[in-house]
Scaffold this motif. Sequence first.
Motif, PDB file in Angstrom:
ATOM      1  N   TYR A  59       0.989  -1.379   0.487  1.00 55.00           N
ATOM      2  CA  TYR A  59       0.153  -0.327   0.084  1.00 55.00           C
ATOM      3  C   TYR A  59       0.646   0.737  -0.171  1.00 55.00           C
ATOM      4  O   TYR A  59       1.951   1.337   0.771  1.00 55.00           O
ATOM      5  CB  TYR A  59      -1.016   0.149   1.358  1.00 55.00           C
ATOM      6  CG  TYR A  59      -1.778  -0.613   1.566  1.00 55.00           C
ATOM      7  CD1 TYR A  59      -2.927  -0.754   0.299  1.00 55.00           C
ATOM      8  CD2 TYR A  59      -2.542  -2.267   2.066  1.00 55.00           C
ATOM      9  CE1 TYR A  59      -4.163  -1.521   0.465  1.00 55.00           C
ATOM     10  CE2 TYR A  59      -2.181  -3.102   1.836  1.00 55.00           C
ATOM     11  CZ  TYR A  59      -3.650  -2.949   0.756  1.00 55.00           C
ATOM     12  OH  TYR A  59      -4.831  -3.700   1.171  1.00 55.00           O
ATOM     13  N   ARG A  60       0.670   2.350  -0.391  1.00 54.78           N
ATOM     14  CA  ARG A  60       0.759   3.540  -0.867  1.00 54.78           C
ATOM     15  C   ARG A  60       0.504   4.190   0.712  1.00 54.78           C
ATOM     16  O   ARG A  60      -0.478   3.318   1.619  1.00 54.78           O
ATOM     17  CB  ARG A  60       0.322   4.604  -1.582  1.00 54.78           C
ATOM     18  CG  ARG A  60       0.602   4.336  -2.848  1.00 54.78           C
ATOM     19  CD  ARG A  60       0.763   5.318  -3.838  1.00 54.78           C
ATOM     20  NE  ARG A  60      -0.977   6.305  -3.072  1.00 54.78           N
ATOM     21  CZ  ARG A  60      -1.759   6.099  -4.006  1.00 54.78           C
ATOM     22  NH1 ARG A  60      -2.016   5.067  -5.337  1.00 54.78           N
ATOM     23  NH2 ARG A  60      -2.782   6.858  -3.814  1.00 54.78           N
ATOM     24  N   ILE A  61       1.428   4.496   1.925  1.00 50.59           N
ATOM     25  CA  ILE A  61       1.146   5.634   2.705  1.00 50.59           C
ATOM     26  C   ILE A  61      -0.473   6.033   3.150  1.00 50.59           C
ATOM     27  O   ILE A  61      -1.399   5.885   3.522  1.00 50.59           O
ATOM     28  CB  ILE A  61       1.995   6.728   3.759  1.00 50.59           C
ATOM     29  CG1 ILE A  61       4.078   5.982   3.569  1.00 50.59           C
ATOM     30  CG2 ILE A  61       1.822   7.439   3.991  1.00 50.59           C
ATOM     31  CD1 ILE A  61       3.775   4.844   4.803  1.00 50.59           C
ATOM     32  N   ASP A  62      -0.267   7.066   1.830  1.00 49.85           N
ATOM     33  CA  ASP A  62      -1.648   7.824   1.883  1.00 49.85           C
ATOM     34  C   ASP A  62      -2.879   6.963   2.081  1.00 49.85           C
ATOM     35  O   ASP A  62      -4.714   6.997   2.003  1.00 49.85           O
ATOM     36  CB  ASP A  62      -2.701   8.827   0.656  1.00 49.85           C
ATOM     37  CG  ASP A  62      -1.817   8.327  -0.516  1.00 49.85           C
ATOM     38  OD1 ASP A  62      -1.523   7.469  -0.526  1.00 49.85           O
ATOM     39  OD2 ASP A  62      -2.730   8.231  -1.345  1.00 49.85           O
ATOM     40  N   GLN A  63      -2.565   5.471   1.342  1.00 49.66           N
ATOM     41  CA  GLN A  63      -3.951   4.482   0.965  1.00 49.66           C
ATOM     42  C   GLN A  63      -4.479   3.795   2.630  1.00 49.66           C
ATOM     43  O   GLN A  63      -5.521   3.816   2.417  1.00 49.66           O
ATOM     44  CB  GLN A  63      -4.001   3.246  -0.012  1.00 49.66           C
ATOM     45  CG  GLN A  63      -3.637   4.145  -1.546  1.00 49.66           C
ATOM     46  CD  GLN A  63      -3.334   2.771  -2.130  1.00 49.66           C
ATOM     47  OE1 GLN A  63      -2.314   1.984  -1.886  1.00 49.66           O
ATOM     48  NE2 GLN A  63      -3.303   2.524  -4.112  1.00 49.66           N
ATOM     49  N   ILE A  64      -2.827   3.716   2.885  1.00 48.77           N
ATOM     50  CA  ILE A  64      -3.348   3.568   4.864  1.00 48.77           C
ATOM     51  C   ILE A  64      -4.129   4.524   5.727  1.00 48.77           C
ATOM     52  O   ILE A  64      -5.176   3.640   6.137  1.00 48.77           O
ATOM     53  CB  ILE A  64      -1.991   2.462   5.664  1.00 48.77           C
ATOM     54  CG1 ILE A  64      -1.319   1.777   4.317  1.00 48.77           C
ATOM     55  CG2 ILE A  64      -2.138   2.303   6.980  1.00 48.77           C
ATOM     56  CD1 ILE A  64      -0.174   1.949   5.182  1.00 48.77           C
ATOM     57  N   ALA A  65      -3.812   5.659   5.197  1.00 47.56           N
ATOM     58  CA  ALA A  65      -4.772   6.389   6.746  1.00 47.56           C
ATOM     59  C   ALA A  65      -6.202   6.542   5.419  1.00 47.56           C
ATOM     60  O   ALA A  65      -6.584   6.683   6.624  1.00 47.56           O
ATOM     61  CB  ALA A  65      -4.020   7.363   6.219  1.00 47.56           C
ATOM     62  N   ALA A  66      -5.758   6.510   4.174  1.00 47.73           N
ATOM     63  CA  ALA A  66      -7.376   6.648   3.799  1.00 47.73           C
ATOM     64  C   ALA A  66      -8.168   5.398   4.131  1.00 47.73           C
ATOM     65  O   ALA A  66      -9.723   5.733   4.949  1.00 47.73           O
ATOM     66  CB  ALA A  66      -7.959   6.444   2.495  1.00 47.73           C
TER      67      ALA A  66
END
Length: 511
Positions: A59-66
């Motif tokens: 995952y991209r970091i922002d995908q984990i956050a989202a």
Amino acid sequence: MTTDRRRFLKGAGLAAAAAGVPLPAPAFADSDLSRVCGRYQWLVGDHHTHSQYSYDAMYRIDQIAAGGRAHGADWIVFTDHGHAEHEKASVEPTEADFLAARRKYPDLLLWHGMEWNVPGAEHATVFFQAGSGQAAKLREFERNFDWRLTNSEASSPANEALALRALRWLAAEEQARRIHAPVVLINHPLRNGRVAPHELRAYRDAAPGIVIGMEGAPGAQADGFPKPLGNGGARGGYANSPGPNSWPGFPAEAYRTHGGWDWATAKVGGLWDSMLAEGKPWWITTNSDSHYNRGDTLVRPDVPGDWYDTHGKFPDPLDTGTPQLLAPYADFYPGEFSRTYVGVTRRSLEGVLDGLRAGRIWLSHGGLAQDLQVGAYGGGASATLGGRLRVRRGSDVTVVVSARLASRPNGGGSVPRLARLDVVAGPVTGPAADRDTMTAPGTRVVESFEPRWAPGRQVGYRHTFRNVREPFYLRVRGSNGDGEPTPDVVGQANPFEDLWLYANPIFVDLC
């Protein structure tokens, strides 16, 4: 019955219960809640996640956050694995992506940490704050103390000593104000049996207030879904047996989860209780360990086997539009299945850190309860999770427990039913003479409560320990079934069928 247990039961007024005579439970009163539990905001979080900068994730970091945000997470720690290529090429790019995610999701509380390969052991979450020096300080720690970079994986006294030096380094860096508020949590402690009881105690004692506890339940809970709609594996990846670096004292059942929880936590009077019986803080958490989340439509691109070793990251994942039910290391997004609730006085990074270090933490799987409040009072004083209640010898101590029942379906498609809440208690007997002790024979379930079911209903009860003569601790757990947690069967472990919640302890001291 042991001497410690007999003394505790007598002092707590539980001798009748021990003899098989049920004790009446005092009526629950709403007024007790405000009296003992304080006023905290409970934030859901996850301290163990992986991105495309880990050698086994995507995952991209922002995908984990989202994904975490969509499932109700308030705080997340990004913890990519220590690795030679990670230390060489990934730390600064991860920091840049982390800062971008912070800007994109300002309502989330985010940390850039790492999953440390602990010398002589296995894994731990490490995170702290260092401002503009964050990446440099993470790299310094990784380069000097990660077993992948220091050839210190094997279980040996020398490697165990290196782990302790790493913890003392964190303490010294904090004291020198080069980093702020470091936290270490031991991940999946008994998955491979590589973290001996004496190591847990050594970590705790080497850096009090920094090494605050362990995962009570591992991530990767979705790996247990039976075939053909799942991997047919083990919850948390706990499908192992002793290896060359395993501590030889663990029984076979320690290598399995029990209702999804590590044996160290699930066994009443076991390893966790043996540490609490010393009267020292040792908190438990739970998390996603997110690598590839079951049911997600994203997949990692097909790349050569040496791609990560060359690039220090994987390409961005691709959206297939089709839910992936057979994902490797099948996990959930932060907040989707495993939830760590932290009681805070303010919604901020500092607020979460204060709550974690204080042990104001309760945990649930599969949305088993929407809310849990636990407190104890006696002698004009009160305490809640992680706290210490100080009373005069001979006082009565009352514990109050309140839960809000689930009202909406979880990821398994049904509304979970909390069938039972237990109060577990045991004597505080002081530091263990044998540092590998993993039993607390005086600890037991002192009372159980079966709430009347209604979606969203608040239920509660209280239990009074009479004429307390010795220090003790108490903790609360709950389940959607009856009986004790049983070992999960590899290949037949749908995580939504066996749900538990746990709260951290309250200590009762005498004056």
